[in-house]
Design an enzyme around this catalytic site. Structure first.
Site, PDB file in Angstrom:
ATOM      1  N   ASP A 107      -1.618   4.400   1.201  1.00 51.46           N
ATOM      2  CA  ASP A 107      -1.418   3.312   2.049  1.00 51.46           C
ATOM      3  C   ASP A 107      -0.057   3.253   2.863  1.00 51.46           C
ATOM      4  O   ASP A 107       0.753   3.607   2.100  1.00 51.46           O
ATOM      5  CB  ASP A 107      -1.885   1.944   0.911  1.00 51.46           C
ATOM      6  CG  ASP A 107      -1.757   0.616   1.913  1.00 51.46           C
ATOM      7  OD1 ASP A 107      -2.403   0.706   2.894  1.00 51.46           O
ATOM      8  OD2 ASP A 107      -1.395  -0.171   1.282  1.00 51.46           O
ATOM      9  N   HIS A 108      -0.265   2.394   3.657  1.00 52.47           N
ATOM     10  CA  HIS A 108       1.122   2.341   4.613  1.00 52.47           C
ATOM     11  C   HIS A 108       2.134   3.606   4.713  1.00 52.47           C
ATOM     12  O   HIS A 108       3.337   3.658   4.316  1.00 52.47           O
ATOM     13  CB  HIS A 108       1.846   1.208   3.858  1.00 52.47           C
ATOM     14  CG  HIS A 108       1.412  -0.224   4.464  1.00 52.47           C
ATOM     15  ND1 HIS A 108       1.407  -0.690   5.847  1.00 52.47           N
ATOM     16  CD2 HIS A 108       0.661  -1.028   3.685  1.00 52.47           C
ATOM     17  CE1 HIS A 108       0.848  -1.618   5.881  1.00 52.47           C
ATOM     18  NE2 HIS A 108       0.243  -2.079   4.599  1.00 52.47           N
ATOM     19  N   GLY A 112      -2.447  -7.932   3.781  1.00 49.17           N
ATOM     20  CA  GLY A 112      -1.810  -9.219   3.384  1.00 49.17           C
ATOM     21  C   GLY A 112      -2.782 -10.359   2.979  1.00 49.17           C
ATOM     22  O   GLY A 112      -2.514 -11.336   3.085  1.00 49.17           O
ATOM     23  N   SER A 135      -3.386 -11.423   0.056  1.00 47.55           N
ATOM     24  CA  SER A 135      -3.051 -12.450  -1.097  1.00 47.55           C
ATOM     25  C   SER A 135      -2.836 -13.771  -0.459  1.00 47.55           C
ATOM     26  O   SER A 135      -2.770 -14.595  -1.179  1.00 47.55           O
ATOM     27  CB  SER A 135      -2.143 -11.675  -1.843  1.00 47.55           C
ATOM     28  OG  SER A 135      -2.254 -10.315  -2.475  1.00 47.55           O
ATOM     29  N   THR A 142      -0.168  -8.386  -3.684  1.00 48.83           N
ATOM     30  CA  THR A 142       0.709  -9.129  -4.302  1.00 48.83           C
ATOM     31  C   THR A 142       0.096 -10.125  -5.393  1.00 48.83           C
ATOM     32  O   THR A 142       0.477 -10.305  -6.238  1.00 48.83           O
ATOM     33  CB  THR A 142       1.252 -10.096  -3.081  1.00 48.83           C
ATOM     34  OG1 THR A 142       2.101  -9.162  -2.232  1.00 48.83           O
ATOM     35  CG2 THR A 142       2.310 -11.208  -3.711  1.00 48.83           C
TER      36      THR A 142
END
Ligand code: G3H
Ligand code: ZN
Length: 286
Positions: A83-84, A211, A213, A235
């Site tokens: 990821d990323h 994002g 979360s 998160t």
């Protein structure tokens, strides 16, 4: 058993549902995610970010191999996703480390540079049979950046740009900025569902929400109904893990066996995983 991310997403897309992808930082995360997905009766993606690799002293293999073993032994299909990734060097280790997919993150670069770098990443990945996700627009909030930027309309993904970007790069999935941002500890992100609808019309590949979360149960379910096919969650697990560990240590200030508090953290993550999968329209437990 181990599955390929591309197959899980294609299957989900055909059924208009989504696959949840949870970030793995420790072995306990991987175990909890597999356990939670088994409880929900749903496939799941274990994703390891470049930041998590950096935490493990820059070595991707030890955690990736442990996650692969967890995936192999799970009773539901589990895939491994890198990821990323910003470093081309790390991207080029993806196949060797057992990942069937990666997210190449050049979203901070100006459009033309993001396009060129992503195109090169796609060519590399497809030669090796890897599924590649990229990002256009800026979800923001990574590495402690202020999350506010991500809510600014300028950071949102433009549908016309998205259409050209996907056609020119050949990416398998697109991460879009539609109102969420990374590392939110409150679940009050407001998703621009009208924009998501326009992106879905403009782009022929599956859309990814980062994002996640920060989005409420209702917002997540609505985003999946609106075309999101991969839901990235990090998160929320860390909130669950840290909360449970904090509670245990507050109750027991003498114990020194890490298994006690790590087990609490792992159980709390597994419950969060099962709950979050079940609330998505993907959740087979529904
Ligand atoms: O790529 C990972 C996700 O976007 C995780 O975001 O930690 O805010 O849930 P989150
Ligand atoms: Zn992300």
């Amino acid at each position: 058993p181990i599955a390929a991310t591309g197959d899980l997403i294609a299957e989900a897309a055909a059924q208009q549902r989504a696959v949840a992808a949870f970030n793995v930082i420790t072995l306990e995360h991987a175990e909890a995610i597999a356990e939670g997905a088994e409880a929900a009766g749903s496939p799941v993606i274990l994703q390891i970010s470049e930041n998590a690799v950096a935490y493990h002293r820059g070595r991707p293999r030890p955690l990736a191999r442990a996650a692969a073993e967890v995936a192999d032994q799970a009773t539901v299909p589990v895939s491994l996703h890198l990821d990323h990734v910003q470093s081309t060097e790390l991207l080029h280790r993806a196949a060797d480390c057992g990942f069937s997919s990666a997210m190449f993150d050049a979203a901070k670069l100006p459009y033309a540079e993001n396009l060129a770098a992503t195109r090169a990443a796609v060519l590399w990945a497809h030669e090796r049979g890897l599924w590649l996700e990229a990002e256009l627009g800026q979800v923001g909030g990574k590495n402690g950046e202020p999350a506010l930027d991500a809510h600014a309309p300028g950071a949102r993904t433009d549908p016309d740009e998205a259409r050209s970007f996907v056609a020119a790069t050949g990416v398998d999935a697109l991460a879009v900025a539609v109102g969420t941002s990374h590392a939110m500890t409150s679940r009050d992100a407001v998703i621009d569902h009208a924009l998501l609808g326009r992106l879905r019309e403009a782009v022929p590949v599956p859309l990814v929400l980062h994002g996640s979360s920060g989005a409420s149960d209702e917002e997540l379910a609505r985003a999946v109904a609106g075309g999101i096919r991969k839901v990235n969650i990090g998160t929320a697990l860390n909130i669950a893990m840290t909360g449970a560990i904090r509670e245990r240590l507050a109750r027991d200030d003498r114990g020194v066996d890490p298994r006690r508090y790590l087990a609490d953290g792992r159980d709390a993550m597994a419950r969060t995983v099962a709950r979050m999968i079940s609330l998505l329209p993907s959740g087979r437990a529904q």
